[in-house]
Design a protein around this motif. Structure first.
Motif, PDB file in Angstrom:
ATOM      1  N   TYR A 195       0.855  -1.192   0.000  1.00 28.98           N
ATOM      2  CA  TYR A 195       0.000   0.000   0.000  1.00 28.98           C
ATOM      3  C   TYR A 195       0.890   1.242   0.000  1.00 28.98           C
ATOM      4  N   ILE A 196       0.763   2.066  -1.074  1.00 24.25           N
ATOM      5  CA  ILE A 196       1.576   3.277  -1.208  1.00 24.25           C
ATOM      6  C   ILE A 196       0.670   4.428  -1.621  1.00 24.25           C
ATOM      7  N   ASN A 197       0.596   5.446  -0.769  1.00 25.91           N
ATOM      8  CA  ASN A 197      -0.148   6.663  -1.085  1.00 25.91           C
ATOM      9  C   ASN A 197      -1.577   6.381  -1.555  1.00 25.91           C
ATOM     10  N   GLY A 198      -2.254   5.477  -0.862  1.00 19.26           N
ATOM     11  CA  GLY A 198      -3.655   5.217  -1.164  1.00 19.26           C
ATOM     12  C   GLY A 198      -3.911   4.190  -2.244  1.00 19.26           C
ATOM     13  N   GLU A 199      -2.872   3.585  -2.790  1.00 16.03           N
ATOM     14  CA  GLU A 199      -3.026   2.583  -3.837  1.00 16.03           C
ATOM     15  C   GLU A 199      -2.345   1.281  -3.431  1.00 16.03           C
ATOM     16  N   ILE A 200      -2.864   0.162  -3.945  1.00 17.75           N
ATOM     17  CA  ILE A 200      -2.258  -1.150  -3.727  1.00 17.75           C
ATOM     18  C   ILE A 200      -1.479  -1.538  -4.975  1.00 17.75           C
ATOM     19  N   TYR A 201      -0.214  -1.926  -4.794  1.00 12.25           N
ATOM     20  CA  TYR A 201       0.633  -2.355  -5.910  1.00 12.25           C
ATOM     21  C   TYR A 201       1.059  -3.798  -5.676  1.00 12.25           C
ATOM     22  N   ASP A 202       0.951  -4.589  -6.725  1.00 18.33           N
ATOM     23  CA  ASP A 202       1.253  -6.019  -6.630  1.00 18.33           C
ATOM     24  C   ASP A 202       2.701  -6.297  -7.016  1.00 18.33           C
ATOM     25  N   GLY A 203       3.245  -7.356  -6.410  1.00 15.33           N
ATOM     26  CA  GLY A 203       4.562  -7.845  -6.800  1.00 15.33           C
ATOM     27  C   GLY A 203       5.725  -7.009  -6.343  1.00 15.33           C
ATOM     28  N   VAL A 204       5.558  -6.205  -5.306  1.00 13.79           N
ATOM     29  CA  VAL A 204       6.649  -5.369  -4.813  1.00 13.79           C
ATOM     30  C   VAL A 204       6.571  -5.300  -3.292  1.00 13.79           C
ATOM     31  N   THR A 205       7.712  -5.204  -2.639  1.00 17.66           N
ATOM     32  CA  THR A 205       7.780  -5.104  -1.182  1.00 17.66           C
ATOM     33  C   THR A 205       8.459  -3.784  -0.801  1.00 17.66           C
ATOM     34  N   PRO A 206       8.288  -3.318   0.442  1.00 14.65           N
ATOM     35  CA  PRO A 206       8.946  -2.069   0.859  1.00 14.65           C
ATOM     36  C   PRO A 206      10.458  -2.093   0.702  1.00 14.65           C
ATOM     37  N   ILE A 207      11.081  -3.249   0.914  1.00 23.60           N
ATOM     38  CA  ILE A 207      12.540  -3.307   0.788  1.00 23.60           C
ATOM     39  C   ILE A 207      12.963  -3.070  -0.660  1.00 23.60           C
ATOM     40  N   ASP A 208      12.132  -3.520  -1.630  1.00 22.48           N
ATOM     41  CA  ASP A 208      12.430  -3.266  -3.045  1.00 22.48           C
ATOM     42  C   ASP A 208      12.397  -1.765  -3.342  1.00 22.48           C
ATOM     43  N   ILE A 209      11.361  -1.093  -2.842  1.00 25.40           N
ATOM     44  CA  ILE A 209      11.211   0.337  -3.108  1.00 25.40           C
ATOM     45  C   ILE A 209      12.289   1.131  -2.376  1.00 25.40           C
ATOM     46  N   SER A 210      12.562   0.763  -1.119  1.00 20.65           N
ATOM     47  CA  SER A 210      13.595   1.470  -0.357  1.00 20.65           C
ATOM     48  C   SER A 210      14.947   1.364  -1.042  1.00 20.65           C
ATOM     49  N   THR A 211      15.243   0.189  -1.578  1.00 17.57           N
ATOM     50  CA  THR A 211      16.504   0.007  -2.296  1.00 17.57           C
ATOM     51  C   THR A 211      16.564   0.893  -3.530  1.00 17.57           C
ATOM     52  N   SER A 212      15.416   1.034  -4.198  1.00 18.18           N
ATOM     53  CA  SER A 212      15.380   1.805  -5.428  1.00 18.18           C
ATOM     54  C   SER A 212      15.580   3.300  -5.178  1.00 18.18           C
ATOM     55  N   ILE A 213      15.021   3.814  -4.076  1.00 19.69           N
ATOM     56  CA  ILE A 213      15.128   5.250  -3.812  1.00 19.69           C
ATOM     57  C   ILE A 213      16.229   5.552  -2.798  1.00 19.69           C
ATOM     58  N   MET A 214      17.101   4.586  -2.538  1.00 19.55           N
ATOM     59  CA  MET A 214      18.162   4.783  -1.550  1.00 19.55           C
ATOM     60  C   MET A 214      19.112   5.905  -1.957  1.00 19.55           C
ATOM     61  N   SER A 215      19.298   6.099  -3.266  1.00 22.51           N
ATOM     62  CA  SER A 215      20.203   7.164  -3.721  1.00 22.51           C
ATOM     63  C   SER A 215      19.736   8.520  -3.215  1.00 22.51           C
ATOM     64  N   GLN A 216      18.421   8.763  -3.280  1.00 21.37           N
ATOM     65  CA  GLN A 216      17.872  10.020  -2.781  1.00 21.37           C
ATOM     66  C   GLN A 216      17.946  10.079  -1.267  1.00 21.37           C
ATOM     67  N   THR A 217      17.626   8.967  -0.601  1.00 24.76           N
ATOM     68  CA  THR A 217      17.592   8.942   0.863  1.00 24.76           C
ATOM     69  C   THR A 217      18.968   9.185   1.460  1.00 24.76           C
ATOM     70  N   MET A 218      20.008   8.657   0.835  1.00 22.19           N
ATOM     71  CA  MET A 218      21.342   8.742   1.412  1.00 22.19           C
ATOM     72  C   MET A 218      22.114   9.985   0.990  1.00 22.19           C
ATOM     73  N   PHE A 219      22.055  10.332  -0.295  1.00 20.69           N
ATOM     74  CA  PHE A 219      22.996  11.307  -0.820  1.00 20.69           C
ATOM     75  C   PHE A 219      22.468  12.734  -0.881  1.00 20.69           C
ATOM     76  N   VAL A 220      21.152  12.916  -0.990  1.00 26.82           N
ATOM     77  CA  VAL A 220      20.613  14.276  -1.066  1.00 26.82           C
ATOM     78  C   VAL A 220      20.950  15.082   0.187  1.00 26.82           C
ATOM     79  N   PRO A 221      20.699  14.572   1.406  1.00 22.01           N
ATOM     80  CA  PRO A 221      21.078  15.352   2.597  1.00 22.01           C
ATOM     81  C   PRO A 221      22.577  15.661   2.659  1.00 22.01           C
ATOM     82  N   ILE A 222      23.404  14.727   2.186  1.00 20.54           N
ATOM     83  CA  ILE A 222      24.854  14.957   2.214  1.00 20.54           C
ATOM     84  C   ILE A 222      25.233  16.107   1.294  1.00 20.54           C
ATOM     85  N   VAL A 223      24.666  16.120   0.083  1.00 24.94           N
ATOM     86  CA  VAL A 223      25.001  17.172  -0.881  1.00 24.94           C
ATOM     87  C   VAL A 223      24.538  18.533  -0.374  1.00 24.94           C
TER      88      VAL A 223
END
Length: 447
Positions: free
Chosen positions: A192-220
């Motif tokens: 469940y993401i932002n009011g929608e249900i998405y099949d075939g994906v887990t939070p760890i998959d999404i977190s891994t995908s957006i990790m570049s933003q999560t880790m490096f944006v605050p550093i820059v």
């Protein structure tokens, strides 16, 4: 020996100044806070997770056996006594709809749930593989926030193994044993993401995908703010050392005009840095999108549009302007380049604290007092604006813009007042009152 002792004392007095001692204490405090925060996140990630359980095969023999196996899983994996495991598995009614299941999870404060599908018992009795579905609520998290979703990789195989052992107890046909080795599948994920249900994906998959933003944006952003702060404060100290500031202030130019010119020039330079950062990040995130974790965040409603990037640019510009205001206030009290180095410490601390916090945790998961402190730090807002836009936290975004605007105006007002005073030329402690007192003392000296 006395000369050596005196020289040592002199050097220690110059090295162990109040500013250097304070800087060391501040860094110790920062590392203590980071260690405590990371330790808390690790404890949350490794603690027995509280999960929801939906039994769509109510009354079925094998569904009841699967539930009992989950209690055994908690007992053997997390050393939770069988009687206490009930507190970690919250039974939910089966509404028969995936979105309604997610809504029930939100009501119960759960981020992970499993659903034993209808016909679970019949499928096993008919020697057909069956499913235990996985449901997740994905929200903005830190580096370790999605770790609890990995429980599915262990609990479902454990349940399947328990059922398999029960099935093969009296089996003599090798062909039938092939099915019995893996009777339950667990690859049916619903997030469940932002009011929608998405099949075939887990939070760890999404977190891994957006990790570049999560880790490096605050550093820059931290690097940009510290770099601009160092440049502005050093420039002001250089003007004082070279006596160019005195010449500038004695010219027939309004102090407001001088402040405006300095801020405008610094803001343009900061905007150039910020725009360069924005362009680099667009290509950077475009290169990583879909490559980490094999998914594209835009397919799950987590992409950023042109309007979002404009909001981010505005937020970064206001943060840079706020940093400039702080730097000009601090620079007003610098006497030389040596003092300028210590004056950059407050800016560095204010940039480092939100960087570490936003990397390891989300704003919504922080205690109320910490949230207030983080909100008061102006550099927090550009560091978390991307996550807020991705997850629809528009109230927090526009509240941050309003706060940065007010903060920048206040710092500019203070800077103008400082430029209209004598502190820039005489230094702190050498105001008119201090000079008058000094003159009075000199008059009373015997001739």
């Amino acid at each position: 020996m006395n000369h050596l002792l005196n020289l040592t004392k002199k050097e220690l007095r110059e090295l162990l100044t109040p500013s250097s001692v304070i800087s060391i204490l501040v860094m110790v405090f920062i590392f203590m806070m980071i260690g405590t925060m990371v330790g808390s996140e690790m404890d949350n990630a490794t603690a027995p997770p509280v999960i929801g359980l939906v039994n769509g095969d109510e009354g079925g023999e094998w569904s009841d056996f699967a539930i009992e196996s989950m209690y055994i899983f908690y007992e053997e994996t997390y050393r939770v006594p069988h009687g206490e495991a009930v507190g970690y598995i919250v039974m939910l009614e089966d509404p028969g709809d995936r979105l309604l299941i997610a809504e029930k999870m939100i009501e119960e404060g759960l981020d992970t749930a499993f659903r034993i599908v209808p016909g679970f018992t019949d499928s096993i009795n008919n020697k057909e593989r069956t499913l235990i579905e996985e449901y997740y609520i994905f929200t903005s998290t830190g580096l370790l926030g999605a770790a609890t979703s990995t429980v599915s990789s262990t609990i479902i195989p454990f349940v399947s193994g328990c059922i398999s052992l029960e099935l093969v107890k009296d089996v003599t046909d090798p062909a039938a044993a092939v099915f019995m080795l893996y009777p339950v599948e667990g690859n049916s994920s619903h997030t469940y993401i932002n009011g929608e249900i998405y099949d075939g994906v887990t939070p760890i998959d999404i977190s891994t995908s957006i990790m570049s933003q999560t880790m490096f944006v605050p550093i820059v952003i931290m690097i940009i703010i510290i770099m601009i702060g160092s440049i502005v404060i050093s420039s002001m100290s250089s003007e004082k050392e070279n006596k160019t500031l005195e010449t500038l202030l004695t010219m027939p130019v309004k102090r407001t005009t001088i402040v405006s010119g300095k801020l405008l020039a610094s803001a343009i330079a900061g905007l150039i840095f910020g725009m360069a950062y924005m362009v680099g990040m667009v290509f950077y995130m475009g290169g990583f999108t879909g490559s980490m974790g094999g998914i594209n965040p835009q397919d799950y409603g987590l992409g950023l549009g042109i309007t979002d990037w404009i909001i981010i640019a505005v937020m970064i510009f206001l943060a840079i302007f706020s940093a400039l205001g702080l730097c000009m206030i601090l620079g007003a009290f610098t006497k030389n380049s040596k003092a300028a180095q210590t004056m950059t410490l407050p800016i560095s601390v204010l940039a480092m604290i939100p960087m570490f916090v936003t990397m390891f945790s989300s704003f919504n998961s922080l205690p109320g007092v910490i949230q207030a402190i983080m909100f008061a730090i102006p550099f927090t807002h550009p560091m978390m604006v991307m996550n807020n836009l991705m997850f629809g936290e528009t109230t927090l975004v526009f509240a941050g813009i309003a706060y940065l605007l007010v903060f920048a105006l206040i710092t500019i007002f203070i800077t103008v007042r400082l430029y209209k005073s004598d502190i820039l030329l005489t230094g702190l402690g050498q105001t008119k009152a201090a000079k008058s007192a000094k003159g009075l003392l000199q008059k009373r000296k015997p001739q």
